[in-house]
Design an enzyme around this catalytic site. Structure first.
Site, PDB file in Angstrom:
ATOM      1  N   ARG A  15       0.803  -1.225   0.000  1.00 27.62           N
ATOM      2  CA  ARG A  15       0.000   0.000   0.000  1.00 27.62           C
ATOM      3  C   ARG A  15       0.837   1.276   0.000  1.00 27.62           C
ATOM      4  O   ARG A  15       0.468   2.223  -0.686  1.00 27.62           O
ATOM      5  CB  ARG A  15      -1.054  -0.027   1.111  1.00 27.62           C
ATOM      6  CG  ARG A  15      -0.527  -0.155   2.483  1.00 27.62           C
ATOM      7  CD  ARG A  15      -1.503  -0.901   3.366  1.00 27.62           C
ATOM      8  NE  ARG A  15      -1.220  -2.335   3.310  1.00 27.62           N
ATOM      9  CZ  ARG A  15      -2.094  -3.248   3.042  1.00 27.62           C
ATOM     10  NH1 ARG A  15      -3.331  -2.917   2.759  1.00 27.62           N
ATOM     11  NH2 ARG A  15      -1.757  -4.513   3.041  1.00 27.62           N
ATOM     12  N   THR A  16       1.942   1.279   0.695  1.00 30.99           N
ATOM     13  CA  THR A  16       2.720   2.520   0.716  1.00 30.99           C
ATOM     14  C   THR A  16       3.233   2.845  -0.681  1.00 30.99           C
ATOM     15  O   THR A  16       3.080   3.955  -1.177  1.00 30.99           O
ATOM     16  CB  THR A  16       3.911   2.386   1.689  1.00 30.99           C
ATOM     17  OG1 THR A  16       3.410   2.026   2.963  1.00 30.99           O
ATOM     18  CG2 THR A  16       4.670   3.684   1.806  1.00 30.99           C
ATOM     19  N   LYS A  22      26.092  -6.071  -0.936  1.00 19.77           N
ATOM     20  CA  LYS A  22      27.304  -6.651  -1.498  1.00 19.77           C
ATOM     21  C   LYS A  22      27.857  -5.774  -2.599  1.00 19.77           C
ATOM     22  O   LYS A  22      29.059  -5.703  -2.820  1.00 19.77           O
ATOM     23  CB  LYS A  22      27.009  -8.045  -2.067  1.00 19.77           C
ATOM     24  CG  LYS A  22      26.901  -9.098  -0.977  1.00 19.77           C
ATOM     25  CD  LYS A  22      26.531 -10.432  -1.596  1.00 19.77           C
ATOM     26  CE  LYS A  22      25.731 -11.278  -0.627  1.00 19.77           C
ATOM     27  NZ  LYS A  22      24.613 -11.953  -1.236  1.00 19.77           N
ATOM     28  N   ARG A  68      12.130   3.147   0.984  1.00 21.43           N
ATOM     29  CA  ARG A  68      11.885   2.280   2.145  1.00 21.43           C
ATOM     30  C   ARG A  68      13.090   1.354   2.275  1.00 21.43           C
ATOM     31  O   ARG A  68      13.580   0.823   1.268  1.00 21.43           O
ATOM     32  CB  ARG A  68      10.623   1.445   1.969  1.00 21.43           C
ATOM     33  CG  ARG A  68      10.562   0.353   3.034  1.00 21.43           C
ATOM     34  CD  ARG A  68       9.261  -0.361   3.094  1.00 21.43           C
ATOM     35  NE  ARG A  68       8.212   0.513   3.591  1.00 21.43           N
ATOM     36  CZ  ARG A  68       7.013   0.057   3.919  1.00 21.43           C
ATOM     37  NH1 ARG A  68       6.725  -1.211   3.801  1.00 21.43           N
ATOM     38  NH2 ARG A  68       6.102   0.897   4.354  1.00 21.43           N
ATOM     39  N   HIS A  78       8.080   6.189   9.978  1.00 22.45           N
ATOM     40  CA  HIS A  78       7.314   6.062   8.757  1.00 22.45           C
ATOM     41  C   HIS A  78       6.419   7.296   8.709  1.00 22.45           C
ATOM     42  O   HIS A  78       5.225   7.227   8.981  1.00 22.45           O
ATOM     43  CB  HIS A  78       6.489   4.768   8.855  1.00 22.45           C
ATOM     44  CG  HIS A  78       5.852   4.362   7.569  1.00 22.45           C
ATOM     45  ND1 HIS A  78       5.928   5.122   6.428  1.00 22.45           N
ATOM     46  CD2 HIS A  78       5.117   3.278   7.246  1.00 22.45           C
ATOM     47  CE1 HIS A  78       5.264   4.501   5.461  1.00 22.45           C
ATOM     48  NE2 HIS A  78       4.761   3.384   5.939  1.00 22.45           N
TER      49      HIS A  78
END
Lengths: 647, 183
Positions: free
Chosen positions: A58-59, A87, A108, A136
């Site tokens: 949803r975000t 890496k 995110r 958030h």
């Protein structure tokens, strides 16, 4: 090309109350215009990049939808995996590159403080869509938007927040924001999932909040006998604080608790942030309609950041007080408002006023104590950064990480110019502030670390030699002999020396064993203060394997034994040794862990305020005593205070 | 008292175990005169049962109720190798911070030291204790790691290939320490 101002939204605190109110009003407008089916062109030409190193539905979709709805466009990478990224390319490099392709980055990331780093390295503005267990902020904007819509205002609300309050990042952002609006927060954590101390410390320091554990019968009914933690602004309306179930430290008359609750904010268990052992939570809070039946709770709305697992009863969905789907739907207009607000501020002077934080001198700073902090995960280019934080104990200096806000407590501080170290106490605070300003402050977790760094105690008493070069050489030869006798299968033995004298000792033991048996034993140095990264193969080898090998761990002096314990932890993270022997040059007693060395050069009973200093030259010539070697015993005067008393 | 039973040798009987626990409790008090910051952490299952017995013995001696927590550490295999795995933490029930505490870690048998190492590791996440001391009912030697118990009920030298096992009323219906080849 559309230029957005460099305003980063990393924390909800990056927006002022006025700015939050403005965004709320704009979101209302966008909700109406969406409802009316209007086509918008406000952000035409804007390219937003979404960098999601963690799964999100949803975000991400609501951000992308918001950008498209405003007439902008979106670029994105199909799947980004933080582990493979770790890496290869660093986060800093990625955002530097991507900020050349886009006008706005939404990120995110699984590591705490990652958004702060992205904001520092990106040329375009960065919006945090969740970083590790930290914040958030756009979810918080949605939460505030719904609260404001349902309650008509945001000032002085009473909100109960239930569930996993330890790792729930939405919760931390929401608590900070509610505190700024003068809200009372009733925290109803599951046992072991309380609001972290660093969040409470920040609330206390910045918002003058005080808190105390209470237990409220209504909350008990819904949360299964859990204690509630009450956060309330000390001003303007002080609510009585009291405890009932836990031992009362400051007995106060019981208070009736909050008059009524405006909202329940239920959160899910953050399973993915737990270790294997902690993933089963049969007792997790389950919220159902019963909680809304009391006189104090009947006006409350029920919120949840979604996705839900089992903590929210499905029967609630039809209740008009259940607003979590509205909350989710608000995601698009609120994020549209945030983007539009950035556009609105296009001409704004982007350098926010404020004083630059005092930062601990980079090369001397210890690593952050939070293993998930971005400064540890991307330590190749990031240095830890700390600010002094309010101390809890008089004997510890408290430093707060600039990236993840975790606190680090240190007992020893040093001054890099005079190269002296001190045991911290309050009387030093003035000096510490001054040294921090001059960038001459260094901190040490232990005396050993200070001495390894070449620092001398502030003042020392008389000293005497307890081992000379000849005795040291004999002791090392004897230990090598014992190792050869004890461990007949030398082909399966490896030696690990604790930096730095333990490593010198390790090399000398290897040389003696090779001279006597013609077997060359693999050897490595371990820096326990650098953990996993601290293992360095010695003697020209490229790799060092601990799996199935009998490790001989060496150190110069064993005292409490914590260093050895730490070394064992690191080695067992690297594999499964078949066994371990411990060889030390000096055992001075005072053990604090159940560890006993197998090979000891010399036992030296000492008083607690005495220190043992070992000087071992680098191994050079073949065999024999090294002329500079010696072991000294001296008593020390640790702090200014003690020095003052004895002077 | 040592007596033969079927195939196993009884190293300690119920009365001797009772005496050992009381002596361990006295030794713990002797080494930790300030009982205020003392906590017990028992390794499941028999170490936890012993910790519980020590807790009541300590309450009898000093009148102080010492807080107690448990660690579940079991042999954990995370690969296909047939070799022995290393003990790992499975669960942790310690409802208090160990910051500044004097921890007494309790287990039934001390042998290779691997379980204790895993326990030390597990406790590191629970705060910074002042010290960790180790109390065991039986120390059977043959250590593979440099671990040493601070309080030992009985030292037992078992011939190679022989096992030492502890039976406690709470888990096994009877109190005994046995040595032999069969369970």
């Amino acid at each position: 090309m559309l230029r957005l101002p460099k305003i980063d939204i990393v924390s909800i605190d990056d927006l002022s109350i006025g700015e939050i109110e403005r965004i709320m009003v704009m979101a209302d407008g966008f909700a109406q215009r969406l409802e009316a089916g209007e086509r918008l062109h406000i952000a035409e030409g804007m390219i937003m990049a979404t960098l999601f190193y963690e799964p999100s539905t949803r975000t991400r979709l609501s951000f992308e939808s918001a950008a498209h709805r405003l007439g902008g466009s979106v670029i994105s990478s199909a799947s980004m995996d933080a582990s493979s990224a770790a890496k290869g390319e660093t986060l800093a490099d990625t955002v530097r590159v991507v900020s050349g392709y886009a006008d706005l980055i939404v990120i995110r990331h699984p590591y705490d403080g990652a958004a702060r780093v992205a904001a520092e390295y990106a040329r375009c503005p960065v919006i945090n869509a969740g970083d590790g267990s930290r914040e958030h902020p756009t979810q918080t904007l949605c939460d505030l938007y719904i609260l404001r819509k349902k309650k008509g205002h945001l000032r002085g609300l009473t909100v109960a927040i239930c569930g996993d309050l330890k790792f729930g990042r939405t919760v931390h952002s929401l608590i900070y924001a509610l505190a700024r609006f003068g809200a009372n927060v009733v925290a109803v954590p599951n046992r072991g999932m309380e609001v972290p101390d660093y969040v409470l410390a920040r609330l206390a320091a910045e918002r003058n909040y005080s808190f105390s554990s209470i237990s409220i019968s209504e909350l008990k009914a819904l949360a299964g006998g859990l204690d509630a933690m009450y956060l309330t602004p000390s001003a303007p309306h002080q609510m009585a604080l009291f405890t009932s179930d836990i031992p009362v430290i400051n007995p106060a008359p019981p208070s009736p608790g909050p008059a009524s609750l405006d909202a329940f904010y239920v959160t899910r268990f953050q399973r993915e942030r737990r270790s294997e052992a902690e993933r089963d939570q049969p007792d997790y809070v389950r919220f159902d309609a019963r909680a809304l039946k009391t006189s104090r709770t009947q006006e409350a709305v029920v919120m949840h950041p979604l996705p839900r697992t089992d903590e929210l009863a499905y029967e609630l969905d039809t209740d008009p007080r259940a607003v979590y789907f509205e909350q989710a739907a608000a995601g698009v207009p609120v994020r549209m408002a945030l983007i539009a607000w950035l556009l609105e501020n296009a001409g704004r002077d982007t350098i926010k006023p404020g004083t630059a934080p005092l930062v601990l001198k980079a090369e001397n700073a210890p690593p952050c104590s939070n293993p998930n902090c971005i400064s540890r995960r991307e330590s190749r280019y990031l240095r830890s950064r700390f600010k002094p934080a309010p101390a809890v104990s008089h004997h510890e200096l408290c430093l707060r990480c600039e990236f993840c806000e975790r606190e680090l407590k240190v007992q020893y501080v040093g001054h890099s110019r005079s190269r002296r170290y001190y045991r911290f106490d309050e009387s030093l605070l003035g000096f510490v502030r001054q040294w921090l300003e001059d960038a001459t402050l260094v901190v040490f977790e232990t005396v050993k670390q200070a001495e390894e760094a070449g620092y001398e105690p502030y003042r020392r008493g008389p000293q005497r030699e307890i081992m000379n070069a000849e005795e040291i050489n004999r002791a090392v030869e004897t230990m090598a002999g014992q190792i050869i006798r004890d461990l007949p299968d030398l082909a399966r033995v490896s030696i690990v020396g604790i930096v730095s004298h333990g490593a010198v000792l390790a090399v000398r033991l290897c040389e003696i064993i090779e001279r006597r048996t013609k077997v060359r034993i693999p050897c490595a140095a371990l820096d326990v203060f650098r953990g996993y990264d601290g293992l360095q193969p010695l003697g020209g080898a490229q790799t060092f394997d601990v799996e199935d090998r009998t490790i001989v761990l060496t150190d110069d002096v064993i005292n409490s034994g914590w260093t050895v314990q730490r070394a064992m932890t690191t080695l067992w993270k690297l594999g499964r040794p078949a066994g371990m022997r411990l060889a030390v040059l000096v055992d001075r007693g005072h053990r604090a862990v159940p560890i006993r060395p197998n090979y000891v050069g010399k036992n030296v009973p000492t008083a607690r305020n005495e220190r043992i200093q070992v000087r071992l030259g680098e191994a050079g010539e073949e065999g024999g005593a090294k002329p500079g070697d010696r072991v000294m015993l001296y008593s020390m005067v640790e702090s200014l205070k003690e020095a003052g008393e004895s002077a | 008292m040592v007596q033969m039973s079927a195939a196993n040798l009884t190293v300690l009987d119920a009365a001797a175990i009772g005496r050992c626990v009381r002596r361990l409790a006295h030794e713990i008090v002797e080494h930790n005169p300030q009982t205020g910051d003392l906590v017990l952490v028992g390794i499941l299952r028999r170490g936890a049962n012993l910790a519980l017995r020590l807790k009541s013995a300590l309450a009898e001696i000093t009148g102080v109720d010492v807080p107690m927590g448990t660690l579940d550490i079991s042999l954990y295999r995370d690969d296909n190798r047939s070799g022995s795995g290393d003990p790992r933490l499975l669960a942790r029930e310690v409802a208090f911070s160990l910051d500044g505490k004097r921890v007494v870690l309790v287990d039934d048998v001390l042998y290779t030291g691997r379980t204790v190492r895993a326990a030390l590791d597990a406790m590191a996440d629970l705060g910074r204790p002042e010290s960790i001391q180790l109390a065991v009912l039986v120390d059977r030697g043959e250590r593979e790691l440099p671990i040493k118990a601070d309080f030992v009920g009985k030292n037992v030298t078992a011939p190679h290939g022989q096992r030492v096992f502890v039976r406690l009323a709470e888990t096994d219906g009877t109190d005994a320490v046995l040595m032999g080849g069969a369970k």
